[in-house]
Design a protein around this motif. Structure first.
Motif, short mmCIF file in Angstrom:
data_model
loop_
_atom_site.label_atom_id
_atom_site.label_comp_id
_atom_site.label_asym_id
_atom_site.label_seq_id
_atom_site.Cartn_x
_atom_site.Cartn_y
_atom_site.Cartn_z
N VAL A 79 0.81 4.32 -3.63
CA VAL A 79 0.21 5.11 -3.25
C VAL A 79 1.50 5.96 -2.92
CG1 VAL A 79 0.14 6.72 -0.79
CG2 VAL A 79 -1.48 4.70 -1.12
N SER A 136 2.20 9.72 -6.12
CA SER A 136 2.52 10.95 -5.68
C SER A 136 3.32 11.48 -6.51
CB SER A 136 2.35 11.25 -3.75
OG SER A 136 1.46 10.34 -3.66
N PHE A 152 -4.97 8.41 4.46
CA PHE A 152 -4.60 8.08 3.95
C PHE A 152 -5.68 9.46 2.85
CE2 PHE A 152 -6.68 5.97 -0.60
CZ PHE A 152 -5.67 6.16 -1.06
N THR A 194 1.35 10.92 6.62
CA THR A 194 1.08 9.80 6.90
C THR A 194 1.57 8.59 6.25
OG1 THR A 194 -0.98 11.50 5.26
CG2 THR A 194 0.10 9.26 4.63
N THR A 244 -2.52 15.65 -1.94
CA THR A 244 -1.84 15.87 -3.22
C THR A 244 -2.45 16.04 -4.11
OG1 THR A 244 -0.78 13.40 -2.25
CG2 THR A 244 -0.65 13.99 -4.65
N TYR A 280 -4.24 12.72 2.54
CA TYR A 280 -3.19 13.02 1.68
C TYR A 280 -3.60 13.00 0.81
CZ TYR A 280 1.17 11.16 -0.33
OH TYR A 280 2.72 11.13 -1.28
N VAL A 281 -4.62 12.10 0.00
CA VAL A 281 -4.84 12.11 -1.27
C VAL A 281 -5.82 14.10 -1.31
CG1 VAL A 281 -6.11 11.27 -3.13
CG2 VAL A 281 -5.11 9.70 -1.40
N THR A 340 1.53 15.47 4.63
CA THR A 340 2.88 14.16 3.62
C THR A 340 3.43 13.17 4.47
OG1 THR A 340 2.76 15.53 1.57
CG2 THR A 340 4.65 13.66 1.88
N PHE A 346 0.96 -1.20 0.08
CA PHE A 346 -0.02 -0.29 -0.40
C PHE A 346 0.84 1.44 -0.17
CE2 PHE A 346 -2.10 3.09 2.47
CZ PHE A 346 -3.41 3.40 1.11
#
Length: 449
Positions: free
Chosen positions: A92, A96, A173, A124, A180, A176-177, A121, A88
């Motif tokens: 991810v 990124s 997560f 995470t 990003t 973080y997404v 970032t 994972f």
């Protein structure tokens, strides 16, 4: 020597350079998180062992057997988490890095530092790695023995902590997404850069006060180390060393200048030079500029984004207009400051360290010169630039009226009016039709609103 104006003066923070340097790295937060994870696991293992010991003392073997059953059920989940977490993490962060590469190609390579300095970032990544390590440690703590009378420890608290970290990883997560994806939006990147640039102005604001006589220059100290960009200086240490010697130190190059070994970096006024070892590690040189003390770095990035947007390969004048918005924002804050030099004082208010910074004219040139020379054929950009210059002229005139006799507030309108005249000249030279020239020089805060 003059003293600061009451409580407005703020002494430099001793750990400020270290904190900023660690923020510019990506290894510290994960490494600290892993060390903290091992410590938490060790404490949780002690708690688990203590719980088993107490239950055995009380003769509560039935309750202990139930705990063993719960822990065995949790083991299946933790085994799955352990095997999936590293995969994972790899997927991810690979995605990124592709997103960051796209953003740096479309905007400027210096946008990568936003990703590196991003707290979400680092948090995470740290929690993901910590969850993986915790799951391995917990699995290692399981015993093959299931008899309540023989078992020495049941990793129940450790398993609960691992479950909690998995839940936290899922929440981070999502955050973080979102972070990003925002990095790929030009408006967010420009806002982030401008906020950091204005924050540098605000941090240095209290150092621009009435100056002091430095006295005759008595010595110069040269830089010894690898060549690179002058990132920052350890202000608290320099002030402390100068106070002990009874001298005033002055930084010769500006923050952001490229220095090579042998370059004079510190001038000594009013006495003998301190020992070289006393100033060791007071000057930080690296491979790229940072926001910590660099007043012009924000404008440099905003100008780069505008230039990239106006290049024939990109041809995105709207992004250039957004960059000009932020340049005007920064200069509207800077116009109220005297600029020129920062005076850092010791506890009693005596000036001990003087640091040169860009003057008002330097900032105006940095913000507008390169953009102005490449905007031909883009009336949207010329109209926005004209409106921005007019707005700044009004602000500069107002500041000048209130500080006619104050040092550092020389003619603030002159650089702006010079760029305005050059803009008009460039448009008249490149636009053949009178109607096009009139349209391109009409001030508009939206470009073409």
């Amino acid at each position: 020597m003059s003293t600061p104006q009451g409580s407005r003066y703020r002494r430099p923070k001793p750990l400020s350079p270290l904190r900023e340097h660690l923020r510019d790295t990506f290894w510290f937060a994960p490494a600290f998180g892993l060390a903290l994870t091992v410590l938490v696991w060790f404490l949780a293992a002690l708690v688990d062992s203590e719980v088993v010991s107490l239950l055995r003392e009380w003769g509560s073997y039935d309750e202990l057997g139930e705990l063993i059953g719960i822990a065995e059920d949790a083991k299946t989940i933790i085994t799955t988490v352990s095997s999936a977490m590293m995969t994972f993490i790899g997927v991810v962060f690979s995605i990124s890095l592709v997103a960051v590469q796209m953003a740096s190609g479309q905007l400027t390579p210096r946008v990568v530092r936003i990703f590196v300095r991003s707290r979400i970032t680092k948090l995470t990544f740290s929690v993901f790695l910590a969850t993986f390590v915790m799951s391995l440690l917990v699995l290692a703590g399981y015993e093959g023995e299931t008899d309540p009378r023989l078992v020495s420890s049941v990793p129940l608290v450790q398993s609960a902590l691992t479950m909690a970290m998995v839940a936290l990883s899922l929440v981070l997560f999502i955050a973080y997404v979102n972070s990003t994806l925002r990095l790929m939006r030009v408006g967010y990147v420009l806002d982030r850069i401008s906020r950091e640039a204005v924050a540098v102005l605000r941090k240095q604001e209290r150092g621009w006060e009435e100056g002091a006589s430095l006295g005759a220059e008595t010595a110069r100290i040269s830089y010894e180390g690898r060549a690179g960009v002058l990132r920052d200086v350890h202000i608290a240490r320099l002030v402390r060393v100068a106070a002990r010697r009874g001298v005033v130190l002055r930084l010769i190059p500006r923050i952001g200048d490229f220095v090579v070994p042998g370059t004079p970096v510190i001038a000594v006024h009013g006495g003998p030079a301190p020992a070289a070892k006393a100033l060791r590690h007071s000057v930080s040189v690296g491979v790229e500029r940072t926001f910590h003390q660099d007043l012009g770095f924000g404008l440099r990035q905003l100008s780069d984004i505008a230039l990239r947007a106006l290049s024939p390969a990109v041809n995105d004048p709207t992004t250039a207009v957004q960059a000009i918005d932020r340049i005007v924002q920064f200069l509207s804050v800077a116009v109220a400051l005297p600029l020129g030099a920062l005076h850092h004082r010791e506890k009693d208010g005596t000036v001990r360290f003087v640091q040169s910074v860009p003057a008002w004219g330097d900032l105006v040139d940095l913000g507008f010169s390169e953009i102005r020379t490449v905007l031909h054929g883009n009336p949207q950009v010329s109209r926005r630039l004209m409106a921005g210059l007019d707005d700044l002229v009004l602000l500069a005139a107002g500041q000048q009226e209130g500080h006619e006799e104050q040092e550092g507030y020389e003619d603030r309108c002159a650089p702006l009016l010079r760029h305005r005249a050059l803009l008009v000249e460039m448009v008249e030279r490149t636009a053949p039709e009178a109607a096009d020239r009139e349209f391109a020089l009409r001030p508009d805060r939206q470009g073409i609103g």
